[in-house]
Design a protein around this motif. Structure first.
Motif, PDB file in Angstrom:
ATOM      1  N   ARG A 143      -1.314   3.497   3.088  1.00 30.01           N
ATOM      2  CA  ARG A 143      -0.291   3.142   4.092  1.00 30.01           C
ATOM      3  C   ARG A 143      -0.158   1.630   4.207  1.00 30.01           C
ATOM      4  O   ARG A 143       0.950   1.090   4.287  1.00 30.01           O
ATOM      5  CB  ARG A 143      -0.636   3.767   5.442  1.00 30.01           C
ATOM      6  CG  ARG A 143      -0.355   5.253   5.520  1.00 30.01           C
ATOM      7  CD  ARG A 143      -0.455   5.765   6.960  1.00 30.01           C
ATOM      8  NE  ARG A 143      -1.795   5.651   7.512  1.00 30.01           N
ATOM      9  CZ  ARG A 143      -2.731   6.580   7.442  1.00 30.01           C
ATOM     10  NH1 ARG A 143      -2.490   7.712   6.833  1.00 30.01           N
ATOM     11  NH2 ARG A 143      -3.920   6.387   7.985  1.00 30.01           N
ATOM     12  N   ARG A 144      -1.310   0.935   4.202  1.00 33.75           N
ATOM     13  CA  ARG A 144      -1.270  -0.531   4.274  1.00 33.75           C
ATOM     14  C   ARG A 144      -0.582  -1.099   3.041  1.00 33.75           C
ATOM     15  O   ARG A 144       0.250  -1.998   3.145  1.00 33.75           O
ATOM     16  CB  ARG A 144      -2.695  -1.096   4.384  1.00 33.75           C
ATOM     17  CG  ARG A 144      -2.719  -2.620   4.542  1.00 33.75           C
ATOM     18  CD  ARG A 144      -4.129  -3.190   4.464  1.00 33.75           C
ATOM     19  NE  ARG A 144      -4.767  -3.003   3.183  1.00 33.75           N
ATOM     20  CZ  ARG A 144      -4.463  -3.700   2.067  1.00 33.75           C
ATOM     21  NH1 ARG A 144      -3.526  -4.616   2.095  1.00 33.75           N
ATOM     22  NH2 ARG A 144      -5.102  -3.474   0.943  1.00 33.75           N
ATOM     23  N   ASN A 145      -0.901  -0.562   1.865  1.00 33.94           N
ATOM     24  CA  ASN A 145      -0.277  -1.045   0.636  1.00 33.94           C
ATOM     25  C   ASN A 145       1.221  -0.791   0.626  1.00 33.94           C
ATOM     26  O   ASN A 145       1.986  -1.611   0.114  1.00 33.94           O
ATOM     27  CB  ASN A 145      -0.933  -0.401  -0.583  1.00 33.94           C
ATOM     28  CG  ASN A 145      -2.347  -0.897  -0.800  1.00 33.94           C
ATOM     29  OD1 ASN A 145      -2.723  -1.965  -0.334  1.00 33.94           O
ATOM     30  ND2 ASN A 145      -3.146  -0.107  -1.496  1.00 33.94           N
ATOM     31  N   ALA A 194      -5.317   5.518   4.631  1.00 33.02           N
ATOM     32  CA  ALA A 194      -5.010   4.351   5.457  1.00 33.02           C
ATOM     33  C   ALA A 194      -4.750   3.132   4.574  1.00 33.02           C
ATOM     34  O   ALA A 194      -3.838   2.342   4.844  1.00 33.02           O
ATOM     35  CB  ALA A 194      -6.151   4.070   6.426  1.00 33.02           C
ATOM     36  N   GLU A 195      -5.523   2.993   3.512  1.00 36.31           N
ATOM     37  CA  GLU A 195      -5.310   1.880   2.583  1.00 36.31           C
ATOM     38  C   GLU A 195      -3.963   2.012   1.878  1.00 36.31           C
ATOM     39  O   GLU A 195      -3.253   1.024   1.699  1.00 36.31           O
ATOM     40  CB  GLU A 195      -6.437   1.822   1.557  1.00 36.31           C
ATOM     41  CG  GLU A 195      -6.324   0.629   0.628  1.00 36.31           C
ATOM     42  CD  GLU A 195      -7.487   0.532  -0.341  1.00 36.31           C
ATOM     43  OE1 GLU A 195      -7.309  -0.161  -1.356  1.00 36.31           O
ATOM     44  OE2 GLU A 195      -8.544   1.127  -0.097  1.00 36.31           O
ATOM     45  N   SER A 236      -1.389  -2.342  -6.599  1.00 33.31           N
ATOM     46  CA  SER A 236      -2.305  -2.277  -5.459  1.00 33.31           C
ATOM     47  C   SER A 236      -3.390  -1.231  -5.663  1.00 33.31           C
ATOM     48  O   SER A 236      -4.462  -1.313  -5.068  1.00 33.31           O
ATOM     49  CB  SER A 236      -1.536  -1.992  -4.163  1.00 33.31           C
ATOM     50  OG  SER A 236      -1.067  -0.657  -4.125  1.00 33.31           O
ATOM     51  N   SER A 243      10.648  -0.015   5.324  1.00 29.02           N
ATOM     52  CA  SER A 243       9.631   1.041   5.324  1.00 29.02           C
ATOM     53  C   SER A 243      10.264   2.401   5.048  1.00 29.02           C
ATOM     54  O   SER A 243       9.710   3.223   4.326  1.00 29.02           O
ATOM     55  CB  SER A 243       8.902   1.091   6.665  1.00 29.02           C
ATOM     56  OG  SER A 243       8.207  -0.102   6.873  1.00 29.02           O
ATOM     57  N   ARG A 253       3.142  -0.842   3.271  1.00 33.32           N
ATOM     58  CA  ARG A 253       3.719  -1.897   4.126  1.00 33.32           C
ATOM     59  C   ARG A 253       3.757  -3.241   3.397  1.00 33.32           C
ATOM     60  O   ARG A 253       4.769  -3.939   3.423  1.00 33.32           O
ATOM     61  CB  ARG A 253       2.928  -2.023   5.428  1.00 33.32           C
ATOM     62  CG  ARG A 253       3.151  -0.892   6.399  1.00 33.32           C
ATOM     63  CD  ARG A 253       2.543  -1.173   7.776  1.00 33.32           C
ATOM     64  NE  ARG A 253       1.110  -1.403   7.731  1.00 33.32           N
ATOM     65  CZ  ARG A 253       0.182  -0.444   7.767  1.00 33.32           C
ATOM     66  NH1 ARG A 253       0.545   0.816   7.844  1.00 33.32           N
ATOM     67  NH2 ARG A 253      -1.102  -0.744   7.743  1.00 33.32           N
ATOM     68  N   VAL A 254       2.653  -3.589   2.732  1.00 31.58           N
ATOM     69  CA  VAL A 254       2.577  -4.879   2.030  1.00 31.58           C
ATOM     70  C   VAL A 254       3.591  -4.932   0.883  1.00 31.58           C
ATOM     71  O   VAL A 254       4.340  -5.902   0.747  1.00 31.58           O
ATOM     72  CB  VAL A 254       1.139  -5.143   1.513  1.00 31.58           C
ATOM     73  CG1 VAL A 254       1.103  -6.320   0.551  1.00 31.58           C
ATOM     74  CG2 VAL A 254       0.192  -5.372   2.681  1.00 31.58           C
TER      75      VAL A 254
END
Length: 138
Positions: free
Chosen positions: A30-32, A27-28, A72, A44, A34-35
């Protein structure tokens, strides 16, 4: 900029260890994604394509997206210095030293800057390492 070998280690970690991560870590990531995509003006879809080994887009934005992903993960600091100790520790958790050394020799590439080097080494790994097709199924 540190050596391309250190960047190679970053790539090894990104490629080899993703499937071994617990759901919270995925999940982290995936967030990275996006960021880093947003910070570098990358869609994306383009971000996921390059992470899965589609290197048709070799724009500066994509190259810096790859570098951002490495940052990240904590392997490049805010001064664009590679944290080789942290990288080595993580690599040895996921890949044997003989295999790592072979990839070091084949993919010891230095680009024009850290973004370019990150991209070139990442691409080299995909071309020379047996990457699972579902590796980036996050």
């Amino acid at each position: 900029m540190k050596s391309a070998k250190a960047s190679l280690c970053l790539v090894l970690i990104a490629i080899v260890s993703v499937n071994a991560l617990p759901p919270a870590s995925k999940a982290e990531i995936r967030r990275n994604i996006r960021v880093c995509a947003k910070e570098n003006g990358v869609s994306s879809q383009s971000a996921l394509r390059v992470l899965k080994g589609n290197f048709f887009d070799d724009s500066d934005n994509i190259k810096c997206f790859i570098k951002c992903m490495f940052s990240s993960m904590g392997f490049i600091n805010e001064n664009d210095e590679v944290n080789e100790e942290a990288i080595r520790e993580k690599v040895m958790e996921h890949i044997g030293s003989d295999e790592a050394n072979t990839l070091y020799e084949k993919c010891n590439i230095t680009g024009e800057d850290l973004c370019d080097t990150s991209f070139l080494v990442y691409k080299c790994i995909f071309e020379n390492y047996d990457v699972s097709p579902d590796m980036m199924d996050l």
